[in-house]
Each structure stands twice: as C-alpha cells, then as structure tokens.
Scaffold this active site. Structure first.
Site, PDB file in Angstrom:
ATOM      1  N   GLU A   1       4.622  -1.398   5.988  1.00 46.23           N
ATOM      2  CA  GLU A   1       3.591  -1.864   6.903  1.00 46.23           C
ATOM      3  C   GLU A   1       2.263  -1.877   6.152  1.00 46.23           C
ATOM      4  O   GLU A   1       1.864  -0.869   5.583  1.00 46.23           O
ATOM      5  CB  GLU A   1       3.503  -0.948   8.123  1.00 46.23           C
ATOM      6  N   GLU A  26      -2.235   2.257   3.444  1.00 47.48           N
ATOM      7  CA  GLU A  26      -3.481   2.472   4.184  1.00 47.48           C
ATOM      8  C   GLU A  26      -4.557   2.878   3.184  1.00 47.48           C
ATOM      9  O   GLU A  26      -4.299   3.661   2.281  1.00 47.48           O
ATOM     10  CB  GLU A  26      -3.291   3.554   5.250  1.00 47.48           C
ATOM     11  N   ASP A  53      -5.315   0.118  -1.889  1.00 53.27           N
ATOM     12  CA  ASP A  53      -6.060  -1.063  -1.456  1.00 53.27           C
ATOM     13  C   ASP A  53      -5.085  -2.227  -1.357  1.00 53.27           C
ATOM     14  O   ASP A  53      -4.398  -2.557  -2.331  1.00 53.27           O
ATOM     15  CB  ASP A  53      -7.158  -1.370  -2.477  1.00 53.27           C
ATOM     16  N   ASP A  75      -7.709  -6.277  10.408  1.00 56.12           N
ATOM     17  CA  ASP A  75      -9.114  -6.482  10.769  1.00 56.12           C
ATOM     18  C   ASP A  75      -9.403  -7.964  10.911  1.00 56.12           C
ATOM     19  O   ASP A  75      -9.039  -8.756  10.035  1.00 56.12           O
ATOM     20  CB  ASP A  75     -10.035  -5.887   9.709  1.00 56.12           C
ATOM     21  N   LYS A  79     -16.640 -13.267  11.809  1.00 54.10           N
ATOM     22  CA  LYS A  79     -17.719 -14.167  11.419  1.00 54.10           C
ATOM     23  C   LYS A  79     -17.299 -15.041  10.243  1.00 54.10           C
ATOM     24  O   LYS A  79     -16.537 -14.620   9.378  1.00 54.10           O
ATOM     25  CB  LYS A  79     -18.969 -13.363  11.060  1.00 54.10           C
ATOM     26  N   ASP A 111      -4.476  -9.618  17.540  1.00 50.10           N
ATOM     27  CA  ASP A 111      -5.268  -9.973  18.711  1.00 50.10           C
ATOM     28  C   ASP A 111      -6.254 -11.091  18.364  1.00 50.10           C
ATOM     29  O   ASP A 111      -6.976 -11.566  19.226  1.00 50.10           O
ATOM     30  CB  ASP A 111      -6.037  -8.746  19.225  1.00 50.10           C
TER      31      ASP A 111
END
Length: 173
Positions: A1, A26, A53, A75, A79, A111
């Site tokens: 993941e 992570e 990373d 994330d 913008k 989302d």
C-alpha cells in the site's frame, strides 16, 4: 500500500489475507511507528511497514516484482500549481508499469475525482487495462468485490458526509 496513513487498511488486509505478503510505504515517522505497533498487536507476520519517500520507490523494487498495488486516498493537492506533487501522475504510473507483474491488479480509491481523470489519461500508452471505474462507489458499486476490501478511515469520513468515493481498478497487461 502506497501511503499507508494510520495503517488500518494494511493491518486489516494482512489479517484478512494471511497467505499474502503486505508492505506499506509511509513517509511520516510517527505514522510508521503507529502502523508497526498495529501490525505487532495483531500478530501479522505477513506485513511490514517502511518509512520511504514514494517518489524514490525505484530504489526498493525491481522489474515485475509486485503482484498488486493499492493506493488509498492519496493527497489531492487540489490547486493547479500543486499538480506536480500528486502521486497519481505520469512518473509514478510509469514506475508502476515497470514493477508490476503481468496480471497484477492496481486498486485506487480516492475522494478527489481528478485523480481518476488523470489516471485514465496517463495510462493510455501504458500496459494497463481498465477493468472498472466508479465515480460514486458506495452508491454505484466498486469495480471489485467489496468483500475483498476494507473501508479506510478517510473513506468512512466521506461516507458520513455523503460524499462520493471514486474507485479505479487496473490490471497490468
């Protein structure tokens, strides 16, 4: 993941599928410690978490090494000027095409609908087949058997607010 967050999905899937090996990536140190504790508490010998990373994963994996890839609620960087920070982008998808085995599945939940739009555009010239897309997976169904999945904490928050979860299922040719 990729982007294991709080580790709920990683630990849960490791417990649900003990015959499979699971690795979480992570970047945040405190989250890695939190996830490691969850894995230890449930006794999942088939799960590991590493602090790394996600832009440098070519250091960790070789060609045709991964049998599956899960990307849950990365994330959004909504913008326009932040678009180059989005993980679901051309460089990352090229990396995934290189490290995933033929027949490997990539499941994406987000989302942020733009992620799905970007993926559908980016994979056009890459060895991926779109198995299914859902623009509101909890209303219209996931492009995979939901019983094979877990609801993430982010996903739960969006369900509570009656907001859509977008899902994309790809298979590496």
């Amino acid at each position: 993941e990729i982007g294991a967050g709080n580790g709920f999905f990683l630990a849960g899937m490791a417990k649900k599928y003990p015959e499979r090996n699971w690795l979480g990536i992570e970047i945040r140190y405190k989250r890695v410690v939190q996830i490691a504790k969850k894995i230890k508490i449930i006794g999942a010998e088939n799960a590991r978490i590493t602090r790394y990373d996600n832009w440098c994963l070519d250091d960790l994996f070789v060609e045709n090494e991964l049998s599956a890839l899960y990307t849950n609620h990365p994330d959004p960087w909504p913008k326009k000027r932040q678009a180059n920070k989005r993980i679901l982008s051309t460089p990352f998808v090229n990396w995934a095409a290189y490290v995933m085995k033929s027949g490997a599945e990539w499941r994406i939940k987000t989302d942020f609908g733009t992620h799905i739009d970007t993926m559908l555009e980016v994979i056009k010239d890459l060895p991926f087949t779109v198995v299914g897309v859902s623009r509101d997976a909890h209303k219209n169904g996931f492009p995979w058997d939901k019983e094979e999945d877990l609801t993430t904490n982010y996903e739960r928050k969006f369900i509570e607010r009656n907001l859509p979860i977008h899902a994309l299922r790809l298979v590496r040719n």
